[in-house]
Design a protein around this motif. Structure first.
Motif, short mmCIF file in Angstrom:
data_model
loop_
_atom_site.label_atom_id
_atom_site.label_comp_id
_atom_site.label_asym_id
_atom_site.label_seq_id
_atom_site.Cartn_x
_atom_site.Cartn_y
_atom_site.Cartn_z
N ALA A 42 -2.54 -5.62 -3.40
CA ALA A 42 -2.43 -4.34 -2.68
C ALA A 42 -1.33 -4.43 -1.63
N ASN A 47 -1.64 -1.75 -7.88
CA ASN A 47 -3.04 -1.43 -8.17
C ASN A 47 -3.63 -2.55 -9.01
N SER A 48 -4.80 -3.05 -8.62
CA SER A 48 -5.42 -4.14 -9.36
C SER A 48 -6.91 -3.88 -9.52
N LEU A 86 -14.02 1.73 -6.10
CA LEU A 86 -12.89 1.56 -5.18
C LEU A 86 -13.37 0.73 -3.98
N LYS A 89 -8.01 0.46 -0.61
CA LYS A 89 -6.84 1.08 -1.21
C LYS A 89 -6.21 0.16 -2.25
N LYS A 90 -6.04 0.66 -3.47
CA LYS A 90 -5.42 -0.04 -4.59
C LYS A 90 -6.25 -1.19 -5.13
N GLN A 91 -7.52 -1.32 -4.72
CA GLN A 91 -8.36 -2.45 -5.12
C GLN A 91 -9.63 -1.93 -5.78
N TYR A 92 -9.82 -2.28 -7.05
CA TYR A 92 -10.93 -1.75 -7.84
C TYR A 92 -11.78 -2.87 -8.42
N VAL A 122 -7.34 4.82 -12.80
CA VAL A 122 -6.04 4.50 -12.21
C VAL A 122 -5.32 3.55 -13.15
N CYS A 124 -3.58 0.36 -13.73
CA CYS A 124 -3.59 -0.91 -13.00
C CYS A 124 -2.40 -1.77 -13.38
#
Length: 252
Positions: A42, A47-48, A86, A89-92, A122, A124
């Motif tokens: 991130a 996005n990961s 989630l 931010k940008k971390q799933y 999203v 990734c």
């Protein structure tokens, strides 16, 4: 990195790759390492997502609340896009202990999952999965080449299990690079000793080079990551930075 992605697409190599993080999933170290890697990606603007198969999962480290397991998607009862959590931010995260266990017993079904990852909410840039040491056949389906991460603890059982899995994985993924992270140690010297023993054994009997990825100090069972000491946070971020840098270089 963008040029490397474009080149792989032109060469017809756009199939999703899930980087395996293999360890003793009754402990939290694989999930802990996954969390630091998501955080680092991130920071780099990526996005990961982590398919988490650990025993307690990231819920033991980060309060993500109760969620449905990947198994529901594999059985056709859940939509993949509804499973992603989630974390930041940008971390799933997708809770996947049951689902990855099922795929470990039937690794030939993994391409079905890989072919449907576009359904995630999203796009990734990076995908990871925490797997049991013995899931090397599934790890090969996820990433037949590139780098695998091994989370090894300073016990004879952990080192033996890791060695056996690395030996067996050579039969399914000969092009894989193995990076070892020693977790749960009290000092740098202890981590170096554990890695040296594993490195010497694999070099002598397998002829396989291992890369040292760094170490993580001891994390008490069930201890939230938010309550981890400064040493753990500093070490985790340092290792994650090295891992993500090596990953970018591998695809350059």
């Amino acid at each position: 990195m963008d040029q490397a992605k474009t080149l792989r697409k032109l060469l017809g190599q756009a199939r999703p790759v899930i980087t395996p993080i293999l360890g003793d999933l009754q402990q939290d170290y694989a999930a802990c390492m996954g969390r630091f890697i998501l955080e680092q990606q991130a920071r780099l603007g990526a996005n990961s997502l982590l398919l988490d198969g650990s025993e307690r999962g990231l819920n033991a480290l980060v309060d993500a609340g109760p969620h449905q397991d990947l198994l529901g998607f594999l059985q056709g009862r859940r939509n993949l896009e509804d499973l992603a959590v989630l974390l930041a931010k940008k971390q799933y995260l997708v809770p996947a202990r049951q689902g990855l266990a099922a795929l470990t017993n039937a690794p030939a079904q993994a391409p079905n999952l890989l072919g449907k990852l576009h359904r995630l909410p999203v796009t990734c840039d990076h995908l990871y999965a925490t797997l049991d040491y013995r899931a090397f056949s599934l790890a090969s389906e996820f990433s037949a080449e590139g780098e695998w991460l091994w989370i090894v603890q300073p016990t004879a059982q952990s080192v033996t299990q890791a060695y056996s899995a690395i030996r067996s994985s050579g039969g399914v993924s000969e092009f894989v690079q193995h990076r070892v992270i020693v977790a749960g140690v009290r000092s740098v010297n202890e981590a170096d000793h554990v890695f040296a023993n594993l490195q010497d054994t694999t070099a002598r009997f397998l002829g396989k080079p291992l890369q040292y990825g760094g170490h993580l100090p001891t994390l008490k069972a069930g201890q939230p990551l938010s309550e981890a000491g400064r040493d753990m946070i500093a070490a985790g971020r340092r290792v994650a930075k090295a891992v993500c840098t090596a990953e970018d270089q591998a695809y350059a």
